[in-house]
Design an enzyme around this catalytic site. Structure first.
Site, PDB file in Angstrom:
ATOM      1  N   GLU A 441      49.120 -27.050   6.474  1.00  0.00           N
ATOM      2  CA  GLU A 441      50.390 -26.349   6.535  1.00  0.00           C
ATOM      3  C   GLU A 441      51.589 -27.198   6.095  1.00  0.00           C
ATOM      4  OE1 GLU A 441      49.477 -22.876   9.663  1.00  0.00           O
ATOM      5  OE2 GLU A 441      50.074 -24.732  10.608  1.00  0.00           O
ATOM      6  N   GLU A 512      40.524 -21.686   9.053  1.00  0.00           N
ATOM      7  CA  GLU A 512      40.790 -21.229  10.420  1.00  0.00           C
ATOM      8  C   GLU A 512      40.556 -19.720  10.458  1.00  0.00           C
ATOM      9  OE1 GLU A 512      44.611 -22.528  12.009  1.00  0.00           O
ATOM     10  OE2 GLU A 512      44.429 -24.417  10.913  1.00  0.00           O
TER      11      GLU A 512
HETATM   12  C1  GAL Z   1      47.464 -22.368  12.315  1.00  0.00           C
HETATM   13  C2  GAL Z   1      47.577 -23.867  12.354  1.00  0.00           C
HETATM   14  C3  GAL Z   1      46.954 -24.461  13.587  1.00  0.00           C
HETATM   15  C4  GAL Z   1      47.391 -23.693  14.800  1.00  0.00           C
HETATM   16  C5  GAL Z   1      47.043 -22.242  14.644  1.00  0.00           C
HETATM   17  C6  GAL Z   1      47.569 -21.403  15.775  1.00  0.00           C
HETATM   18  O1  GAL Z   1      48.484 -21.812  11.577  1.00  0.00           O
HETATM   19  O2  GAL Z   1      47.007 -24.470  11.239  1.00  0.00           O
HETATM   20  O3  GAL Z   1      47.334 -25.798  13.675  1.00  0.00           O
HETATM   21  O4  GAL Z   1      48.762 -23.818  14.922  1.00  0.00           O
HETATM   22  O5  GAL Z   1      47.653 -21.726  13.518  1.00  0.00           O
HETATM   23  O6  GAL Z   1      46.986 -21.692  16.965  1.00  0.00           O
HETATM   24 MG    MG Z   2      51.156 -25.602  12.194  1.00  0.00          MG
END
Ligand code: GAL
Ligand code: MG
Length: 991
Positions: A441, A512
């Protein structure tokens, strides 16, 4: 004289007088010791500096800038364990923020009030040690930057919290006692690049040690392997990248049993008859290297990773899907400082739940962690310590449009490249790392194009990942040739399919997905289906492994009480958004992890006619009766009738075996199920499956207590109440609410007030839709009755018909209800309700009847899905059977209380033992029994603040929405929402 030069606000001074980065290794003086050492501490060249250090915390570095190090060293009055973070040791304060920077955005400057701490300890070095070796000081992680002194001389400076820093102390040490001091600052210019979603903690949080290096030595080497899995042979090449002098070389390669396979003096050698390394077969060789006076033992595995859109990811020729998790370093008591024992514990727990890959979100791990991954078998996506997410929250100029602010600004190129370099260089010999990630990010732009090309130069063999590419400005000609995959986080299934899979340009990965916050995730299976459908979709990493917590106190049993953002008084914070793991802070397993485990079970059972098929979905493992026991549990109508062991022949990887079974024939007409459980020889259940061998409607269980018919109902009627009495039963029905106010059996009230419920205590995944639910008034519904009518045609039966509406305080009707309550003189109450939803209103969380009950014990028995909580979209790990439990055990203790512990596919439930309350129906419903009201669960912030209520609640839901993963992922799939025009509720209560 100032204490320190201001390197911490100077982006041109990242590492001052630090040694160049090189591969991680530990030298030994003797071959046998190198080979057999259980840990690096056993090396005679290793001086462990972990332990108790003198320590002083200063709320602001300004306080000491005019002081001299000597003076400060003498002022210590406190001690601290190293490694640790000072916030977990009682200093400073905890801050949890997700996206927002914890300091004003003013790079490279940081607040003048910049907390810091001085750490001091003594080091003993003998005359001989000094004469023989150069002593190098290593820090494996210091947050956020550190200055180092030896004997009051400033040695150097370094930053990048999760990078290894190294200083050559040769010019600073003397024989005898030396004083080592380290000043750590909480904030530095690097803080702008370390905006990861976590508790922001400071200090020397990873190990510190000295290594005695030969004066003539190799500083940096690479082990290349060209592995031909077909021929089972490899060429190994040792490349010297940096050395202080030419030293002689020899090597020995030993197999896992320490038989020598190859040895010699050549830098290239061939190995035959290789046993490959994979996540399932993490076979490691010992490679002993001697460079001059130093022996080094590397454990290496032979594997070949291949990646393309045709097959996806292949390991040693077999297609592998990544069933991964994102893992932060986080424990409630020690924060970001995690011991290797605990890392091992985590990895073993992952293995037990069939996780095969780890993304080291969002920074590199310490070297020993990667060795554990090699040993236990994980595919590792190793990430650089970069996140600049906070730029999206800048006033006016922020937002996603500005994601690329830092990524595109030349002034930051060096910083980004340095961070990528320091995440790769130490670990280029690690077996388990298959792909490098440029960070998280931080947008996209020139600096990441550069970073990718540097990564490619450093390691042309492994793959490269960067999700931030998705945010690239479309008007810039973005270079993605060094990007090995396209990567996304939290897209919908449709988006993934449409944009990346139907016509794939590169392999696709979800770095993710399935945000595992609170009660959830409910969409694992859907994602998995898509991964299986498209070869280019190589898998993904669940967000995330563990809940992050701080400890707020201890309960009477001395168990920690967990807190999250805001609980430490931080000015800005993101609440419980850090509680989004597959395991609780103390590693108790969330139901979501058990869902994952079921989804990825390595061995499966299917039924084809009367055959039982066992399918091995592993790519490299053969199952035999040596490593697997198979149990068959026959059930009739949910009751176990027999248990057998099944002898299995060898089941090869990716193959199946059929068994013809003798099916117990008794009791035709009953639902016949087979539960197959798989057990590895050593531990509990490895996989489980329930198969239907005979379809039949579920019969009500015999344990439902029947009561005798009493005589005729006596009815008394007033404008506001009906009073029904017969023998030992007495019921009060409120005509103004259309609900029972009590049911009495033998002078004891066993049911109190009943009410219709649409509200559920919002789950974390409800956090967005909750706003609609609240706006629609679902949390505070009133019942408006238009008509009640009592019919008493047969002596033993009374019917009450009610026409009513559910209405929020200042809004229009939510639903029209038409109910019939039928009271039989044997204590049965059947409630039939037709619910017409107002289409203007949002989908419902649930539709159910809540009964305040007064059972004699907390025993619960049910015929339904269990034993785990389950919802329409989160029921993989549950199965149908007759379960006995307690109200306490039905509760799922999410740290932030929320809807929990519901059980779908239930036909009958009984609470209590002699004095029971029962509910049953001929079609399945969901139930919940809890010591906490939905209001209490809604309004309480921490589980340890919940107060057990005097009487429990039984909720019978004809409809209960799915849970999804909308805390960060897509909206709940329509099929799991409750948005039908008409709902039917029907259940019988037995007093
Ligand atoms: C993503 C990020 C993670 C965490 C997650 C939300 O956007 O990469 O670090 O923040 O969202 O829990
Ligand atoms: Mg983040």
């Amino acid at each position: 004289m100032v204490l320190i030069p201001n390197y911490y606000e100077d982006l041109t001074q990242l590492h001052v007088n630090a040694c160049p980065q090189h591969n991680y290794f530990i030298p030994f003086s003797k071959k046998e010791e190198a080979l057999n050492a259980k840990n690096r501490q056993e090396s005679d060249r290793f001086i462990d500096l972990n332990g108790t250090w003198d320590f002083t915390y200063y709320p602001s570095v300004q306080q000491i800038l005019a002081d001299e190090i000597q003076q400060l060293e003498q002022m210590h009055t406190k001690k601290i364990p190293v490694p640790s973070t000072w916030q977990t040791q009682g200093y400073d304060q905890q801050i949890y923020t997700n996206i927002r920077y914890p300091i004003p955005f003013d790079p490279p400057y940081v607040p003048l009030v910049n907390p810091c701490a001085l750490y001091t300890r003594k080091i003993e070095i003998s005359e001989e040690q000094l004469a023989n070796y150069d002593w190098h000081l290593f820090f494996e992680g210091v947050d956020s930057c550190h200055y180092v002194w030896v004997n009051q001389q400033l040695v150097g400076y370094s930053q990048v919290s999760h990078a290894i820093s190294e200083f050559d102390l040769s010019d600073f040490l003397k024989a005898g006692e030396n004083v080592l001091s380290v000043l750590v600052l909480k904030w530095c210019d690097g803080t702008y690049f370390e905006d990861q979603d976590k508790f922001r903690q400071s200090g020397i949080f990873r190990p510190v040690y000295l290594l005695g290096r030969a004066k003539q030595r190799v500083n940096h080497y690479l082990i290349h392997q060209d592995y031909d899995y077909q021929k089972k042979q490899a060429v190994v090449q040792i490349e010297i990248v940096d050395q202080s002098a030419n030293v002689d070389f020899e090597y020995l390669l030993l197999d896992a049993q320490q038989n020598v396979i190859s040895k010699g003096q050549a830098f290239d050698f061939k190995v035959t008859d290789i046993c490959g390394w994979t996540d399932e077969t993490p076979y490691l060789y010992y490679l002993l290297l001697r460079f001059g006076q130093e022996w080094i033992c590397e454990r290496i595995g032979f594997r070949k990773f291949e990646l393309d859109i045709k097959y996806g990811l292949r390991v040693n020729d077999q297609v592998i899907k990544l069933h991964g998790v994102n893992q932060h370093d986080s424990w409630p008591d020690t924060g970001a400082s995690v011991s290797m024992e605990r890392h091992r514990q985590d990895l073993l727990l992952m293995k037990a739940h069939h996780i095969n890959a780890i993304r080291t979100s969002h920074y590199p791990k310490s070297p020993e962690f990667y060795q554990l991954c090699d040993e236990l078998g994980f595919y590792v996506l190793s990430e650089a310590d970069i996140e600049t997410h906070g730029v999206v929250t800048l006033f006016d100029v922020g937002g996603d449009d500005n994601f690329n602010l830092i990524a595109n600004d030349e002034r930051y190129e060096q910083v980004i490249v340095d961070r990528v370099r320091s995440s790769i260089v130490p670990f280029r010999n690690v077996t388990s790392i298959f792909m490098w990630s440029m960070g998280n990010e931080s947008g996209f732009g020139k600096n990441f194009e550069k970073a990718l090309s540097v990564a490619h130069e450093l390691d042309p063999v492994r793959f490269r990942h960067y999700e931030g590419y998705f945010h690239a400005y479309q008007d810039h000609d973005n270079e993605d040739k060094y990007l090995s995959v396209y990567s996304r986080m939290y897209p919908t299934l449709e988006e993934s399919e449409r944009d990346y899979l139907v016509n794939p340009k590169k392999p696709y990965i979800l770095c993710e997905y399935s945000h595992a916050m609170g009660n959830g995730p409910g969409d694992l299976a859907a994602y998995n289906e898509l991964m299986e459908k498209y070869p280019a979709f190589i898998g993904g990493f669940i967000w995330e492994w563990c809940d992050h917590a701080v400890i707020l106190g201890y309960d009477k049993q001395n168990k920690p009480q967990f807190g999250y953002g805001g609980d430490s008084g931080e000015e800005i914070h993101d609440g419980n958004f850090c509680m989004d793991g597959l395991v609780y802070p103390d590693r108790q397993v969330h139901v979501g992890l058990l869902e994952f485990k079921h989804l990825h079970r390595p061995i499966r059972a299917k039924r084809e006619q009367n055959l039982l098929i066992l399918e091995n979905v592993r790519a490299f493992t053969t199952f035999t009766d040596e490593n697997l026991a198979v149990k068959l549990i026959w059930q009739l109508n949910g009751q176990t009738i027999s248990e057998d062991e099944l002898a299995i022949p060898a089941i090869k990887p990716k193959s199946q075996v059929a068994f013809s079974l003798t099916i117990p024939k008794e009791k035709e007409g009953l639902l016949q199920l087979l539960v197959v459980t798989f057990h590895p020889q050593t531990q509990e259940i490895y996989a489980k499956e329930q198969l239907t061998f005979r379809e039949a409607p579920v019969q009500l269980p015999s344990w439902l207590h029947q009561k005798e018919k009493q005589s005729q109902w006596q009815v008394t009627e007033s404008p506001s109440e009906y009073q029904l009495v017969t023998g030992k039963f007495s019921i009060t029905f409120n005509r103004l609410t259309g609900q029972m106010t009590q049911a009495i059996v033998e002078n004891k009230q066993i049911i109190g007030k009943t009410r219709w419920l649409i509200w559920r205590a919002p789950t974390d995944n409800d956090r967005l839709v909750k706003e609609d639910w609240l706006a629609a008034g679902f949390a505070q519904l009133q019942s408006r009755v238009y008509e009640t009518q009592l019919v008493h045609e047969k002596e033993e039966i009374v019917q009450i018909k009610v026409r009513s509406r559910l209405l929020p305080i200042f809004r229009q009707c939510v639903a029209d209800l038409t109910s019939i309550w039928t009271f039989e003189s044997n204590g049965r109450i059947t409630i039939q309700t037709k619910v017409e939803r107002n289409r203007q209103m949002p989908s419902f969380p649930r539709f159910g009847l809540e009964l305040k009950i007064h059972p004699d014990t907390s025993e619960v028995r049910y015929l339904g899905n269990g034993p785990l909580e389950n919802y329409q979209d989160k029921k993989l790990a549950s199965y149908f059977a007759d379960f006995q439990t307690t109200i306490e055990d039905l509760y799922e203790p999410y740290v932030k209380p929320q809807e929990n512990g519901s059980h779908g596919n239930t036909y009958a439930v009984r609470v209590g033992h002699y004095q029971t309350i029962q509910a049953f129906a001929s079609h399945p419903f969901s139930f919940n029994v809890s010591n906490y009201s939905v209001e209490q669960l809604t309004n309480t912030n921490h589980r340890h603040e919940l107060i057990k209520e005097a009487q429990p609640y039984l909720i019978i839901d004809s409809h209960h929405a799915g849970v999804g993963s909308n805390s960060c992922g897509p909206e709940l799939d329509e099929q799991y929402q409750i948005n039908q025009d008409e709902l039917l509720f029907e259940v019988t209560i037995q007093l």
